[in-house]
Structures are given as structure tokens and as C-alpha cells.
Write an enzyme that holds these catalytic residues in place. Structure first.
Site, PDB file in Angstrom:
ATOM      1  N   LYS A  28     -10.597   4.428   3.510  1.00 30.42           N
ATOM      2  CA  LYS A  28      -9.670   5.560   3.556  1.00 30.42           C
ATOM      3  C   LYS A  28     -10.424   6.866   3.297  1.00 30.42           C
ATOM      4  CE  LYS A  28      -5.951   2.520   2.108  1.00 30.42           C
ATOM      5  NZ  LYS A  28      -5.121   1.968   1.013  1.00 30.42           N
ATOM      6  N   GLN A  48      -3.951   2.096  -5.218  1.00 24.11           N
ATOM      7  CA  GLN A  48      -4.356   0.903  -4.477  1.00 24.11           C
ATOM      8  C   GLN A  48      -3.823  -0.352  -5.167  1.00 24.11           C
ATOM      9  OE1 GLN A  48      -6.013   0.878  -1.440  1.00 24.11           O
ATOM     10  NE2 GLN A  48      -5.555  -1.309  -1.459  1.00 24.11           N
ATOM     11  N   ASP A  57       1.970   6.504   0.827  1.00 26.03           N
ATOM     12  CA  ASP A  57       2.105   5.081   1.167  1.00 26.03           C
ATOM     13  C   ASP A  57       3.547   4.754   1.556  1.00 26.03           C
ATOM     14  OD1 ASP A  57      -0.338   3.829   1.166  1.00 26.03           O
ATOM     15  OD2 ASP A  57      -0.333   3.430  -0.991  1.00 26.03           O
TER      16      ASP A  57
END
Ligand code: NAP
Length: 295
Positions: A53, A97, A120
Site C-alpha cells: 500500500k 491493518q 477501508d
């Protein structure tokens, strides 16, 4: 019949070209979109995802920083870190994460991110808006699947889509996205899971079959209607002593057996995977545009 292989990298390149134009427009106003990643512990796949990312951010003009916390960090310290990032104006997007190490609650961490910075798309506010057809920050993998379908010429409108998997991360938001009364959606969606009896009878009715089960070989040739579009979201490690690292990545679909039956199919890797990071960046740019105003 032999399926057309859908190239996720080529479709992701289209998305990146649009991101680049939007980043340039923001730059003209002195705005640099920023993405903060919170990485807790030393799980190797999680660290690799975060590196991927960060690399994409660097390549597309998005400022990024990773806050790396030890696996034994106290819950309060993790929540305080997220609160600091919520208040940090350099960052328009924040990702935590997952999974978190044992003892920490991923749902709690997800809820701690400000909804307008939740790139997200997993905060209950954003999932609720998605369900109502008002979603702005959609979860990256499901919206990547939608973009892959539309841009590869397989508009789901009017089609029967069967999704195998009902997780909050993939299956549920994907079904919600594709059932909306909206462009690039308008599908009739069936969601299957482990308690679904006669799974093959249902998957064989799919015009578009989406596998998100996390089980190698879960979708066999006999489960696919000839000519169907097959999207493989699965990323699974299987032991492979012939590989230097001792494993290889496979999807949920038995690609070799299904490709001769399907009309179109995504490979693993280089199918859905590249779309996920592209959509994360697109969400970060969207968050920056909204937080900074339209100028
Ligand atoms: P998950 O939380 O484990 O959920 C799996 C879902 O599949 C569950 O709903 C489960 O049913 C269902 N399932 C499992 N085996 C099944 C079977 N044999 N028949 C029918 N349904 C079955 O997994 P996830 O987080 O959704 O991820 C799914 C896969 O996508 C994984 O391989 C993951 O690595 C991959 N993934 C890829 C990306 C990407 O960027 N390409 C991103 C995220 C995830 P129950 O609910 O009944 O248990």
C-alpha cells in the site's frame, strides 16, 4: 469454450490513471492526500500488505506513513494512536491493518477511526450508508470487484450474481454493493456460506459467480454454468516445496478446470488483488476531496 482471462493489473491501471488526475487537481490547490497505516506486531503477510500500500501511495502522489506498534501494545495506547491520527490533518485516510495480534480487538480499532477517514470502508457508519445505497467510502476489495466487472465489460445489471462467502470484509459488502439500485449494480444477488445446502445447484445458476470463501479449490468445474463470469477473490497460501519461499498463492477457484467452462475468469494473482490497493488509494483521494472541500 475457453474463458477470457480478466487482467486485474490492466483494469487497475485505468483506476490509477483517474487517481493521478484527481491527485494533480488537488495538488493544484496545495492539497496532498495522506494515508496513515497502523501496523501492530510482526505478522509477515500484514507487513507485506502495508508495504504494498505504501509503495502504491509513493507512486501516485499520496503522502503516507506507517505507525508500527509492538504486538504487546496496550489497548489504550492503540486507541490513543488512532485518535492522534484522526486529529492529524496530514492524513485524510487511516487504515488499521487486520488481523490484530491476540488480545486486541480489531472491531474496536475499526470503530475508533473517524468515519470520514475510514478508507477501508469498514466502520459501521460506512457499512450502514452502503446498505442504504448512500455509500461513499466503500470497502476496497468489494468495490474493486465491482469496478473489475464493469470495466471488463461484465456489467452486473440484470444478472444473477452468486457470492460464496458472507464476511464483513468481502461477502456482505459485495452483495450489498451489487444489489443496489445504481449504475454498475442492479444485480439479483444470492449469498452462500458453509450452511448452504446443495451449493453447486446454486452456483450453477450464476451468470456471475464470485468466490470469497478462503478455501483453495472451493469452486470446481461442475459448480460453474458454461459461459459464466467467475471472479476469484480468494488468496490462499498452499505449501509448495518447489518455490524458494516454500508456498505459492492460489485462489478459491480450481482455475485449470474452470477456465475451459467459464466465459471469463480472474486469475490469482493479478486478478482482484491489484484492484484492492487501487480502490484504497481512490478512497483516500475521495476522503481528501471531501475533507478539504471542493475548492
Ligand atoms: P472469511 O472471513 O474466512 O470468510 C469466508 C466466508 O466463506 C465465510 O462466510 C464462510 O462461511 C464461507 N465459506 C468458507 N468455506 C466455504 C465453503 N466450502 N462453502 C461455502 N462457503 C464457505 O474470509 P474473508 O476475509 O471474506 O476472505 C475470503 C478470501 O478472500 C480469503 O482467501 C482472503 O485471503 C481473500 N481476500 C482477498 C483480498 C484481495 O485483495 N484479493 C482481500 C480480502 C480477502 P461461514 O460464514 O458459514 O463460515
Amino acid at each position: 469454450m475457453s474463458a477470457t482471462v480478466i487482467d486485474g493489473r490492466a483494469v487497475a491501471a485505468q483506476v490509477y490513471a483517474e487517481i493521478d488526475a484527481r491527485v494533480a487537481a488537488l495538488a493544484a490547490r496545495g492539497v496532498v492526500p495522506g494515508l496513515a497505516a497502523v501496523l501492530v506486531g510482526d505478522d509477515a503477510p500484514s507487513a507485506a500488505y502495508v508495504r504494498g500500500k505504501a509503495k502504491a501511495c509513493a507512486e501516485h502522489g499520496v503522502f503516507t506513513d506507517t505507525v508500527h506498534l509492538p504486538a504487546d501494545i496496550a489497548r489504550e495506547r492503540l486507541l490513543a494512536t488512532i485518535a492522534e491520527l484522526n486529529a492529524d490533518r496530514r492524513f485524510h485516510g487511516i487504515i488499521v491493518q487486520l488481523p490484530l495480534p491476540d488480545g486486541l480487538n480489531g472491531d474496536e480499532a475499526t470503530r475508533a477511526v473517524l468515519p470520514e477517514k475510514d478508507v477501508d470502508g469498514l466502520h459501521p457508519v460506512n457499512l450502514g450508508l452502503l446498505m442504504r445505497g448512500e455509500g461513499v467510502l466503500l470497502p476496497a476489495t468489494p468495490s474493486g470487484v465491482q469496478q473489475l466487472l464493469v470495466r471488463a465489460g461484465h456489467d452486473p445489471a440484470g444478472k444473477h450474481v452468486v457470492v460464496v462467502g458472507r464476511s464483513n470484509l468481502v461477502g456482505k459488502p459485495l452483495a450489498n454493493i451489487l444489489m443496489q439500485k445504481a449504475r454498475g449494480a442492479d444485480a439479483t444477488v444470492t449469498v452462500c456460506h458453509r450452511r448452504t445446502p446443495n451449493l453447486a445447484d446454486i452456483t450453477r445458476q450464476a451468470d456471475i459467480l464470485i468466490a470469497a470463501a478462503g478455501r483453495p479449490g472451493a469452486i470446481t468445474a461442475g459448480m460453474v454454468r458454461p459461459g459464466a463470469v467467475v471472479i476469484d477473490v480468494g488468496i490462499n497460501r498452499v505449501d509448495d516445496p518447489t518455490r524458494r519461499r516454500g508456498y505459492r498463492l492460489v485462489g478459491d477457484v480450481d482455475f485449470e478446470a474452470v477456465a475451459p467452462v467459464a466465459g471469463a475468469i480472474t486469475p490469482v494473482p493479478n486478478g482482484v488483488g491489484p484492484m484492492t490497493i487501487a480502490m484504497l488509494l481512490a478512497n483516500t483521494v475521495t476522503a481528501a476531496e471531501r475533507i478539504e472541500g471542493s475548492g
